[in-house]
Write a protein that holds these residues in place. Sequence first.
Motif, PDB file in Angstrom:
ATOM      1  N   GLY A 134       0.822  -1.211   0.000  1.00  0.00           N
ATOM      2  CA  GLY A 134       0.000   0.000   0.000  1.00  0.00           C
ATOM      3  C   GLY A 134       0.852   1.255   0.000  1.00  0.00           C
ATOM      4  O   GLY A 134       2.089   1.202   0.064  1.00  0.00           O
ATOM      5  N   HIS A 135       0.184   2.403  -0.063  1.00  0.00           N
ATOM      6  CA  HIS A 135       0.866   3.709  -0.077  1.00  0.00           C
ATOM      7  C   HIS A 135       0.165   4.682   0.877  1.00  0.00           C
ATOM      8  O   HIS A 135      -0.339   5.732   0.465  1.00  0.00           O
ATOM      9  N   PRO A 136       0.123   4.373   2.180  1.00  0.00           N
ATOM     10  CA  PRO A 136      -0.533   5.280   3.119  1.00  0.00           C
ATOM     11  C   PRO A 136       0.368   6.459   3.488  1.00  0.00           C
ATOM     12  O   PRO A 136       1.600   6.358   3.440  1.00  0.00           O
ATOM     13  N   GLY A 137      -0.252   7.561   3.847  1.00  0.00           N
ATOM     14  CA  GLY A 137       0.495   8.718   4.319  1.00  0.00           C
ATOM     15  C   GLY A 137       1.458   9.295   3.308  1.00  0.00           C
ATOM     16  O   GLY A 137       2.433   9.949   3.681  1.00  0.00           O
ATOM     17  N   GLY A 138       1.214   9.068   2.019  1.00  0.00           N
ATOM     18  CA  GLY A 138       2.099   9.607   0.997  1.00  0.00           C
ATOM     19  C   GLY A 138       3.374   8.817   0.798  1.00  0.00           C
ATOM     20  O   GLY A 138       4.183   9.163  -0.059  1.00  0.00           O
ATOM     21  N   GLY A 139       3.587   7.748   1.582  1.00  0.00           N
ATOM     22  CA  GLY A 139       4.781   6.927   1.434  1.00  0.00           C
ATOM     23  C   GLY A 139       4.434   5.555   0.888  1.00  0.00           C
ATOM     24  O   GLY A 139       3.428   5.374   0.216  1.00  0.00           O
ATOM     25  N   GLU A 140       5.280   4.578   1.183  1.00  0.00           N
ATOM     26  CA  GLU A 140       5.047   3.204   0.724  1.00  0.00           C
ATOM     27  C   GLU A 140       5.143   2.257   1.912  1.00  0.00           C
ATOM     28  O   GLU A 140       6.056   2.365   2.734  1.00  0.00           O
ATOM     29  N   LEU A 141       4.191   1.324   1.990  1.00  0.00           N
ATOM     30  CA  LEU A 141       4.161   0.326   3.061  1.00  0.00           C
ATOM     31  C   LEU A 141       4.547  -1.028   2.481  1.00  0.00           C
ATOM     32  O   LEU A 141       3.962  -1.488   1.502  1.00  0.00           O
ATOM     33  N   LEU A 142       5.546  -1.664   3.097  1.00  0.00           N
ATOM     34  CA  LEU A 142       6.020  -2.965   2.642  1.00  0.00           C
ATOM     35  C   LEU A 142       5.887  -3.982   3.762  1.00  0.00           C
ATOM     36  O   LEU A 142       5.824  -3.614   4.947  1.00  0.00           O
ATOM     37  N   GLN A 143       5.892  -5.240   3.390  1.00  0.00           N
ATOM     38  CA  GLN A 143       5.669  -6.302   4.367  1.00  0.00           C
ATOM     39  C   GLN A 143       6.524  -7.524   4.037  1.00  0.00           C
ATOM     40  O   GLN A 143       6.771  -7.829   2.870  1.00  0.00           O
ATOM     41  N   SER A 144       6.984  -8.209   5.072  1.00  0.00           N
ATOM     42  CA  SER A 144       7.743  -9.437   4.870  1.00  0.00           C
ATOM     43  C   SER A 144       7.619 -10.310   6.114  1.00  0.00           C
ATOM     44  O   SER A 144       7.170  -9.856   7.172  1.00  0.00           O
ATOM     45  N   ALA A 145       8.024 -11.565   5.968  1.00  0.00           N
ATOM     46  CA  ALA A 145       8.093 -12.488   7.092  1.00  0.00           C
ATOM     47  C   ALA A 145       9.559 -12.637   7.476  1.00  0.00           C
ATOM     48  O   ALA A 145      10.364 -13.140   6.698  1.00  0.00           O
ATOM     49  N   VAL A 146       9.908 -12.163   8.669  1.00  0.00           N
ATOM     50  CA  VAL A 146      11.289 -12.172   9.140  1.00  0.00           C
ATOM     51  C   VAL A 146      11.409 -13.159  10.292  1.00  0.00           C
ATOM     52  O   VAL A 146      10.589 -13.127  11.217  1.00  0.00           O
ATOM     53  N   PRO A 147      12.402 -14.042  10.282  1.00  0.00           N
ATOM     54  CA  PRO A 147      12.544 -14.999  11.388  1.00  0.00           C
ATOM     55  C   PRO A 147      12.738 -14.286  12.724  1.00  0.00           C
ATOM     56  O   PRO A 147      13.499 -13.324  12.836  1.00  0.00           O
ATOM     57  N   GLY A 148      12.039 -14.778  13.742  1.00  0.00           N
ATOM     58  CA  GLY A 148      12.174 -14.232  15.078  1.00  0.00           C
ATOM     59  C   GLY A 148      13.211 -14.979  15.889  1.00  0.00           C
ATOM     60  O   GLY A 148      13.886 -15.886  15.390  1.00  0.00           O
ATOM     61  N   PRO A 149      13.370 -14.631  17.164  1.00  0.00           N
ATOM     62  CA  PRO A 149      14.368 -15.305  18.003  1.00  0.00           C
ATOM     63  C   PRO A 149      14.132 -16.810  18.114  1.00  0.00           C
ATOM     64  O   PRO A 149      15.077 -17.576  18.309  1.00  0.00           O
ATOM     65  N   ASP A 150      12.875 -17.254  17.990  1.00  0.00           N
ATOM     66  CA  ASP A 150      12.578 -18.683  18.090  1.00  0.00           C
ATOM     67  C   ASP A 150      12.690 -19.395  16.745  1.00  0.00           C
ATOM     68  O   ASP A 150      12.420 -20.594  16.653  1.00  0.00           O
ATOM     69  N   GLY A 151      13.070 -18.680  15.692  1.00  0.00           N
ATOM     70  CA  GLY A 151      13.210 -19.289  14.378  1.00  0.00           C
ATOM     71  C   GLY A 151      11.957 -19.257  13.539  1.00  0.00           C
ATOM     72  O   GLY A 151      12.007 -19.515  12.336  1.00  0.00           O
ATOM     73  N   HIS A 152      10.804 -18.961  14.141  1.00  0.00           N
ATOM     74  CA  HIS A 152       9.549 -18.917  13.386  1.00  0.00           C
ATOM     75  C   HIS A 152       9.385 -17.545  12.729  1.00  0.00           C
ATOM     76  O   HIS A 152       9.742 -16.523  13.316  1.00  0.00           O
ATOM     77  N   PRO A 153       8.827 -17.492  11.506  1.00  0.00           N
ATOM     78  CA  PRO A 153       8.657 -16.207  10.838  1.00  0.00           C
ATOM     79  C   PRO A 153       7.613 -15.338  11.529  1.00  0.00           C
ATOM     80  O   PRO A 153       6.642 -15.840  12.078  1.00  0.00           O
ATOM     81  N   ARG A 154       7.828 -14.047  11.535  1.00  0.00           N
ATOM     82  CA  ARG A 154       6.861 -13.099  12.094  1.00  0.00           C
ATOM     83  C   ARG A 154       6.673 -11.974  11.089  1.00  0.00           C
ATOM     84  O   ARG A 154       7.565 -11.656  10.309  1.00  0.00           O
ATOM     85  N   ASN A 155       5.517 -11.396  11.131  1.00  0.00           N
ATOM     86  CA  ASN A 155       5.179 -10.341  10.189  1.00  0.00           C
ATOM     87  C   ASN A 155       5.887  -9.047  10.582  1.00  0.00           C
ATOM     88  O   ASN A 155       5.890  -8.669  11.765  1.00  0.00           O
ATOM     89  N   VAL A 156       6.469  -8.376   9.616  1.00  0.00           N
ATOM     90  CA  VAL A 156       7.123  -7.078   9.842  1.00  0.00           C
ATOM     91  C   VAL A 156       6.689  -6.141   8.729  1.00  0.00           C
ATOM     92  O   VAL A 156       6.765  -6.489   7.544  1.00  0.00           O
TER      93      VAL A 156
END
Length: 379
Positions: A134-156
């Motif tokens: 998306g492009h809220p607030g005049g900028g760009e919003l991006l999303q990915s799944a990044v591994p957390g401390p436990d090794g499982h992916p989390r949304n960022v």
Amino acid sequence: MVRSLLLVPLLAAAAGGIWLARGALLRWRDLRAAETYELTGDQRPMLLRAAGAMVCGVCVTALTLLTALGTFGGFGGSASRSDSAELAADTAGEGGARQAAPPAVEAPAPAAPAVAPAPAPAPAAVASRFDSVGHPGGGELLQSAVPGPDGHPRNVRVWLPAQYAKDPNGRFPVVVMHAATPRKTADTEVPDVFEGLGSAVQSGKARPFILVAPEAPNGTEHPCDLVAAAPLAIADDDALRTTIAATFRTLPPGPASWGTLGVEGGAPCAAAAALARPDLYGAAAAVSGRYDTVALTRTGAEAPANAAPKLLLAAAKADAAGLDAARKLQAALRGGTGAAARADVRISENVQDYTADRERLRLVRQAAQYLAETLAKAS
């Protein structure tokens, strides 16, 4: 001789099959991670690699059979050239013990694709790709799944201001926004936060910065209480900071260029993170929060001795409970020990508007202005 000629394409097909099977597995993991967060992915790269791996597997099987037949054929030729049956038997017995061994060692090669794709590189591949949502607030919003401390992916989620695209060589400070609900990002709790940030930047009241919204940790109904009790539980860990710094044009991670923000339920998280880790955050803004003054004062007292946390506690003029909580926390920190007593705590209480939503928008603008003024500017 036949066996040696067939061995080269056999090894090449096995290596190609391993490489293609590993690529297909990584693509499949990417698709699963995307489906977890309702994103769509292209399946063709995965299918092509899987098909290629199957073709290589067929080639490996065929070449293995040809190699074995060539070996046994050599035995027969040796026997036909010999006039003595005993010599033929001795040759077959000794040659079989000597030449049948290599196929037994090479046999696992076709099965290698099932073992070879081990898993260490997979998280890095997932973490390095951010998709625009998306492009809220005049900028760009991006999303990915990044591994957390436990090794499982989390949304960022990462919000880039409009200036990020306009200045291809610029590097920007970073603000981490904490969420109050497990397995959610802060922007889903405060959907108009980007409008507040964007208006503050576009109006010139705040310098541009990158906003990072990691998913709150699971395991408790109140992640902010967890952060106050165990500061190392903050969602912004080393893996996330490294990924953000490597993927986007940011200023180096550290208190000079990284800050934290929390709105309403996430406000205690921002305050706790700043008081506990002033070595990571140079400033924090907590908006419309309610605070456990005892826990936060203890957290600040246990921070590094040379630290002096900077904290803005903002609440609307009509939010009597929020202003009371902010004043109590400010007084408790001033009366505390260690870094808590040295904390620079400011209170904003001048925001007043027609509705609670408009007040929250203005409070977010104030928080953005405070953070931008405290952190280093984009370079």
